[in-house]
Design an enzyme around this catalytic site. Structure first.
Site, PDB file in Angstrom:
ATOM      1  CD  GLU A   1     -41.845  21.598 117.025  1.00 54.14           C
ATOM      2  OE1 GLU A   1     -41.267  22.665 117.479  1.00 54.14           O
ATOM      3  OE2 GLU A   1     -43.010  21.346 117.295  1.00 54.14           O
TER       4      GLU A   1
ATOM      5  CG  ASN B   1     -40.950  20.726 121.624  1.00 53.55           C
ATOM      6  OD1 ASN B   1     -41.164  21.850 121.299  1.00 53.55           O
ATOM      7  ND2 ASN B   1     -41.735  19.651 121.212  1.00 53.55           N
TER       8      ASN B   1
ATOM      9  CD  GLU C   1     -43.409  17.713 119.199  1.00 53.55           C
ATOM     10  OE1 GLU C   1     -43.879  18.420 118.292  1.00 53.55           O
ATOM     11  OE2 GLU C   1     -43.667  18.086 120.314  1.00 53.55           O
TER      12      GLU C   1
END
Length: 667
Positions: free
Chosen positions: A288, A290, A275
């Site tokens: 970040e 995921n 992201e």
């Protein structure tokens, strides 16, 4: 390839994984809590194992119970979905020790990328652009205030182990930083069992754009383009689309290359999402990674034609990726709306209860061999939305050759989606889809706050919408009269003498019309307009599918005694249709007003009363905190709407509340 896999999750993602596994010829095992015994994912799976009470901490989050279910059923692998144990390195390690395959990334990648603090350090070491901030642990609220002040407001306060918008707060001053730290820490502790917090600079006017990556165990990693996820509320994504209306090919390639490089840095395999925050000048910063499948993965599947769940399973079984980067083609446009059980008119508070009527939109239409409408859900008629889990009902996706066609299909799909028994956010979603700013693609993560600064207050009917609703209401009431007459064998087959003069009261305002037959439809003539309405509708059907002046129109219908409650594009009105000779009497009827409850603070939802911030006899100012309620893993702060004096405290911290239960009484 695996013969049987277990899905360590619930709801729509469990159903989603089951569908792909069944298509691949793989048997599936569902797990369920007390609250989910009658759930759709349990019904769909080949086998199901009960794993404990409704609270996720005693069921879906208990590693030993998941492993025991695998051993009991002979499941060779586990797909974790998203949330729960999907990014828990201890879970992966326990599966490895039990000789059960994890359908996800390796432990080291989860550890490095799942922890937001560590991932920021790793990104910096890998020369990935990151947002300025304090990545070390913060001891208390006062330290959070000092750090926030040093970085410079506004700042984002985040849970290190966070996800899904939980444990996140934006602070614009010292007081908000202090309160945000406390709330974020409490949510993080409740949702993840980890209350570590970090702080970073909040970039104003940002876009949230993410890159989908997928890698195999042989060192191959590719990306599948981007998703625009900027329409967010409380940092929870609401509407996503692929591709982004903002990126150019050069920026897309640069972001994709950076996401892939980060994957290589941790020897990543399986599906993952990197992201980024992107500013107005297309500068992008790592946010970040995921290390799981994302809620919004369907829009990527629609524009690429790639089943991401299938490749997660194949990668876990040791297969190589079937595609190289230059073979990934982005075709068409896809939009996803998250349909939530919540009340937009009450600040989007969760809504809990049973789906007493549920009809999802359907379409046989395809583009590029992919469905124009796709509904990923874990519910059906009769399902219950529980206070213990996320309030998502479904992910509604539409697909077409371009962005405008996908948006237009989404508008029709939202109008067609009929849900009763709980409140939902589809009126709000329809409102966004109709806004010029959204259609033009001028998005930021502040979109909802900017476009709805006072919250969502409902919609006002335009003149055109009023004409449509008046005309359709007149036609529907005429159809009802004909069907009633036919059923009673009265007045022949027609049942109604046509033409007929009617008066349609929309929210008590009178609209006289003349209705007549014309061209296999009804011609409705009113003050300065003529509307031709075509469409078959029976009294038991909750949705009218037809044409108004040649344009496809979908309107939801609820019968309220003699009145019709009609919903069009998120706008709901009540229409009472009468013969004109009786209309004058209706205008003499008094309006029934609701009781005045302004002297009470009522619980807006079922939930746990975490705290009461005031005492009896205390004077409070508008905006001050009164109480905190926790529901569906989220803390909701209730504030005074005006200056008040507390007369009586009627509920205590730790008490379970029902909707509209009195918490505080004021003088």
């Amino acid at each position: 390839m695996f013969e049987k896999i277990l899905i360590a999750n619930r709801g729509e993602i469990a159903c989603r994984v089951i569908r792909t596994a069944q298509r691949m010829g793989i048997k599936t095992v569902a797990v369920y809590s007390d609250a989910d015994a009658a759930s759709l994912h349990v019904e769909m799976a080949d086998e199901a194992v009960h794993i404990g009470p409704a609270a996720s901490a005693e069921s879906y989050l208990v590693i030993e119970k998941i492993i025991a279910a695998c051993k009991e059923t002979g499941a060779q692998a586990v797909h974790p979905g998203f949330g729960f144990l999907s990014e828990n390195a201890s879970f992966v390690k326990a599966l490895d020790e039990a000789d059960i395959v994890f359908i996800g990334p390796p432990t080291n990648a989860i550890g490095a990328m799942g922890d937001k603090i560590e991932s920021k350090h790793l990104a910096k070491q890998s020369n990935v652009s990151t947002v300025p901030g304090h990545m070390d642990l913060i001891e208390d609220a006062e330290e959070a205030v000092k750090i926030s002040s040093d970085i410079g407001y506004p700042v984002m306060i985040k849970a290190s182990a966070g996800g899904g918008g939980k444990g996140m707060r934006v602070a614009y001053n010292d007081e908000e930083a202090r309160e945000g730290y406390r709330s974020a820490q409490n949510e993080a502790r409740s949702s993840f069992g980890d209350d570590r917090i970090f702080i970073e600079k909040f970039i104003e006017e940002p876009r949230h754009i993410e890159i989908q990556v997928i890698g195999d165990k042989h060192g191959n990693i590719i990306h599948l383009g981007e998703r625009e996820c900027s329409i967010q509320r409380r940092h929870q994504k609401v509407i996503e689309e692929a591709p982004s209306p903002f990126l150019d090919e050069a920026t897309r390639a640069a972001m994709g290359a950076e996401a892939v490089a980060l994957g290589h840095a941790v020897n990543y395999h399986s599906a993952g999402t990197v992201e980024f925050i992107v500013d107005k000048d297309k500068n992008f910063y790592f946010l970040e990674m995921n290390t799981r499948i994302q809620v919004e993965h369907p829009v990527t599947e629609l524009i690429t034609g790639i089943d991401i769940v299938e490749w997660m399973i194949r990668v876990a079984a040791g297969e190589k990726l079937g595609l190289k980067q230059d073979e990934v083609k982005l075709e068409g446009w896809a939009v996803e709306s998250r349909v939530y059980a919540e009340d937009p008119l009450r600040n989007f508070l969760p809504s809990i209860g049973r789906l007493v009527r549920y009809e999802a939109p359907e379409s046989d239409e395809e583009y590029n061999g992919r469905p124009v409408i796709r509904v990923d859900t874990g519910v059906e008629e009769g399902s219950e939305i529980s206070m213990f889990y996320d309030p998502m009902i479904a992910k509604l996706c539409t697909y077409g050759p371009d962005r405008l066609s996908a948006i237009e299909s989404m508008r029709t799909a939202l109008d067609s989606y009929y849900i009763r028994g709980i409140n939902h956010n589809m009126g709000f979603l329809s409102a966004v889809m109709s806004q010029d700013r959204f259609v033009e693609g001028r998005l930021t993560t502040n979109y909802i706050a900017e476009e709805f600064p006072d919250g969502f207050l409902g919609l006002e009917a335009t003149d055109e919408q009023t004409k449509i609703l008046v005309s359709v209401a007149a036609v529907l009431q005429t159809n009802l009269s004909e069907q009633t007459a036919l059923a009673a064998h009265l007045n022949g087959i027609s049942g109604v003498d046509i033409p007929v003069e009617l008066t349609v009261f929309v929210d008590r305002k009178a609209h006289p019309v003349l209705i007549d037959l014309q061209d296999d439809g009804y011609l409705v003539s009113g003050d300065g307009f003529e509307t031709l309405v075509r469409g078959d509708w029976l009294a038991h059907e909750p949705v009218f599918f037809g044409e108004v002046n040649g344009k496809e129109t979908v309107i939801q219908i609820d019968r309220r005694g003699p009145a019709l409650k009609l919903t069009l594009s998120g706008l709901t009105v009540e229409a009472l249709v009468m013969e004109s000779r009786l209309a004058a009497y209706n205008e003499l009827m008094p309006e029934k007003l609701p009781p005045d409850m302004s002297k009470f603070l009522l619980s807006p939802m079922p939930g746990l009363l975490v705290s009461v911030a005031v005492e009896e006899g205390q004077s409070v100012k508008a905006g001050e905190e009164l109480a905190v309620i926790e529901a569906m893993k989220m803390e909701n702060i209730l504030r005074a709407e005006k200056d008040l004096v507390v007369s009586k405290i009627s509920a205590s911290a730790g008490e379970s509340l029902v909707v509209d239960q009195v918490i505080i009484e004021f003088e």
